[in-house]
Design a protein around this motif. Structure first.
Motif, PDB file in Angstrom:
ATOM      1  N   ASP A  62       0.856  -1.184   0.000  1.00 58.03           N
ATOM      2  CA  ASP A  62       0.000   0.000   0.000  1.00 58.03           C
ATOM      3  C   ASP A  62       0.894   1.237   0.000  1.00 58.03           C
ATOM      4  N   GLY A  63       1.167   1.774  -1.182  1.00 59.10           N
ATOM      5  CA  GLY A  63       2.079   2.900  -1.314  1.00 59.10           C
ATOM      6  C   GLY A  63       1.667   4.113  -0.521  1.00 59.10           C
ATOM      7  N   LEU A  67       4.249   5.516   2.259  1.00 60.40           N
ATOM      8  CA  LEU A  67       4.796   6.865   2.106  1.00 60.40           C
ATOM      9  C   LEU A  67       4.379   7.756   3.266  1.00 60.40           C
ATOM     10  N   SER A  68       3.137   7.635   3.703  1.00 60.73           N
ATOM     11  CA  SER A  68       2.655   8.449   4.822  1.00 60.73           C
ATOM     12  C   SER A  68       3.457   8.179   6.085  1.00 60.73           C
ATOM     13  N   CYS A  69       3.738   6.915   6.359  1.00 62.16           N
ATOM     14  CA  CYS A  69       4.503   6.563   7.557  1.00 62.16           C
ATOM     15  C   CYS A  69       5.938   7.080   7.463  1.00 62.16           C
ATOM     16  N   LEU A 108       2.794  15.143   3.293  1.00 67.46           N
ATOM     17  CA  LEU A 108       1.961  14.181   4.017  1.00 67.46           C
ATOM     18  C   LEU A 108       0.484  14.457   3.780  1.00 67.46           C
ATOM     19  N   ARG A 109       0.109  15.715   3.868  1.00 67.92           N
ATOM     20  CA  ARG A 109      -1.294  16.080   3.613  1.00 67.92           C
ATOM     21  C   ARG A 109      -1.709  15.680   2.200  1.00 67.92           C
ATOM     22  N   CYS A 116      -3.366   9.128  -5.640  1.00 70.75           N
ATOM     23  CA  CYS A 116      -2.631   9.294  -6.897  1.00 70.75           C
ATOM     24  C   CYS A 116      -1.358  10.127  -6.722  1.00 70.75           C
ATOM     25  N   PHE A 117      -1.307  10.918  -5.651  1.00 70.33           N
ATOM     26  CA  PHE A 117      -0.124  11.754  -5.420  1.00 70.33           C
ATOM     27  C   PHE A 117       1.112  10.903  -5.168  1.00 70.33           C
ATOM     28  N   VAL A 118       0.925   9.690  -4.670  1.00 71.97           N
ATOM     29  CA  VAL A 118       2.060   8.811  -4.363  1.00 71.97           C
ATOM     30  C   VAL A 118       2.905   8.579  -5.611  1.00 71.97           C
ATOM     31  N   LYS A 119       2.242   8.269  -6.715  1.00 72.28           N
ATOM     32  CA  LYS A 119       2.958   8.024  -7.972  1.00 72.28           C
ATOM     33  C   LYS A 119       3.653   9.294  -8.446  1.00 72.28           C
ATOM     34  N   GLU A 120       2.965  10.416  -8.351  1.00 73.95           N
ATOM     35  CA  GLU A 120       3.545  11.703  -8.757  1.00 73.95           C
ATOM     36  C   GLU A 120       4.783  12.028  -7.925  1.00 73.95           C
TER      37      GLU A 120
END
Length: 278
Positions: A62-63, A67-69, A108-109, A116-120
């Motif tokens: 779960d990207g 990433l959030s962590c 983080l926000r 979709c921001f994860v990929k960006e």
């Protein structure tokens, strides 16, 4: 000599050993006592945050959660670093760290708000990789030696084509903040903190002592406590806001605790301002 600028004449251990000796300990004790409420709340909030972070469980595929962590860990480490620097009176250096903390909060926000921001976010690093490889090609000495072995003309060509084909662009933090409705934080705190990153005239003011006429009389490298409450408050506030993001993503059920911490921060800040005004 009239108009001469000098450094302080060594008077005690701190002037000889700076922040690496025992002379700073007396200042630490005084600072911790003077701003005990801020330091205590900072420790409590950071401790609470670490405890909740350790309890989190997620799928490593779960990207968004991964990433959030990672971002939250960076934010928390930065705030704790600012806490430590504040005990030494290194408030300017603390603001440099807080700028990075605030940047992490924006990301983080964005991560929590849009999967979709994860990929960006990840793809944007391809641009950084290209810049690093191009720089390494120009210099035949450390620290680029290992990179030069990898960054052949063919590798760089492929990287350029990948960026062009996928239309990868740099992340624009202002656009991200504006999209999230956080432009007021960007235009105020982030811009103010950004001045401390660079060796600008304004960022060097704290290293000068001026006389009654405003003329520079000496260079001062000693600890300063004036901004300790501000730095700690900013750090505490950012951790609380970041925890709210994590709560929205993981459903940790900590809204009441966060509201209580924020109320404590506001009360302590108001009491401090009242004492300063007296």
């Amino acid at each position: 000599m009239a108009g001469a600028i000098h450094c302080r004449i060594p008077m005690h251990d701190f002037d000889k050993t700076g922040y690496l000796g025992e002379g700073i300990r007396q200042f630490q004790e005084s600072t911790l006592a003077s701003f005990n409420q801020f330091f205590t709340l900072s420790r409590n909030v950071c401790g609470f945050a670490r405890a909740k972070l350790l309890q989190l469980k997620w799928d490593n595929t779960d990207g968004q959660k991964v990433l959030s962590c990672c971002l939250f860990s960076k934010i928390l480490n930065g705030v704790e670093t600012t806490h430590i620097l504040s005990t030494y009176g290194l408030t300017h250096e603390g603001r440099v760290i807080l700028r990075s903390v605030l940047e992490g909060f924006f990301y983080l926000r964005a991560t929590v708000s849009d999967r979709c921001f994860v990929k960006e976010y990840i793809l944007a690093d391809e641009l950084n990789r290209l810049k690093l490889m191009e720089a390494a090609k120009k210099y035949d000495h450390p620290p680029f030696l290992d990179i030069r072995k990898y960054a052949t003309d063919e590798v760089i060509r492929v990287q350029r084509e990948k960026i062009k084909k996928q239309k990868i662009e740099n992340l624009n933090l202002w656009n991200i903040a504006q999209k999230l409705g956080l432009q007021h934080i960007y235009d105020s705190l982030y811009r103010l903190l950004s001045t401390d990153i660079h060796a600008s005239v304004r960022s060097l003011e704290q290293y000068m002592q001026t006389g009654a006429t405003g003329d520079v009389e000496s260079v001062d490298w000693g600890p300063q406590s004036e901004d300790v409450p501000q730095n700690l408050s900013m750090g505490i506030d950012t951790v609380i806001r970041s925890l709210k993001c994590m709560d929205n993503l993981f459903g940790m059920g900590i809204r009441d605790e966060l509201s209580a911490y924020m109320k404590q921060l506001q009360t302590i800040h108001q009491e401090h301002e009242k004492r300063e005004a007296e």
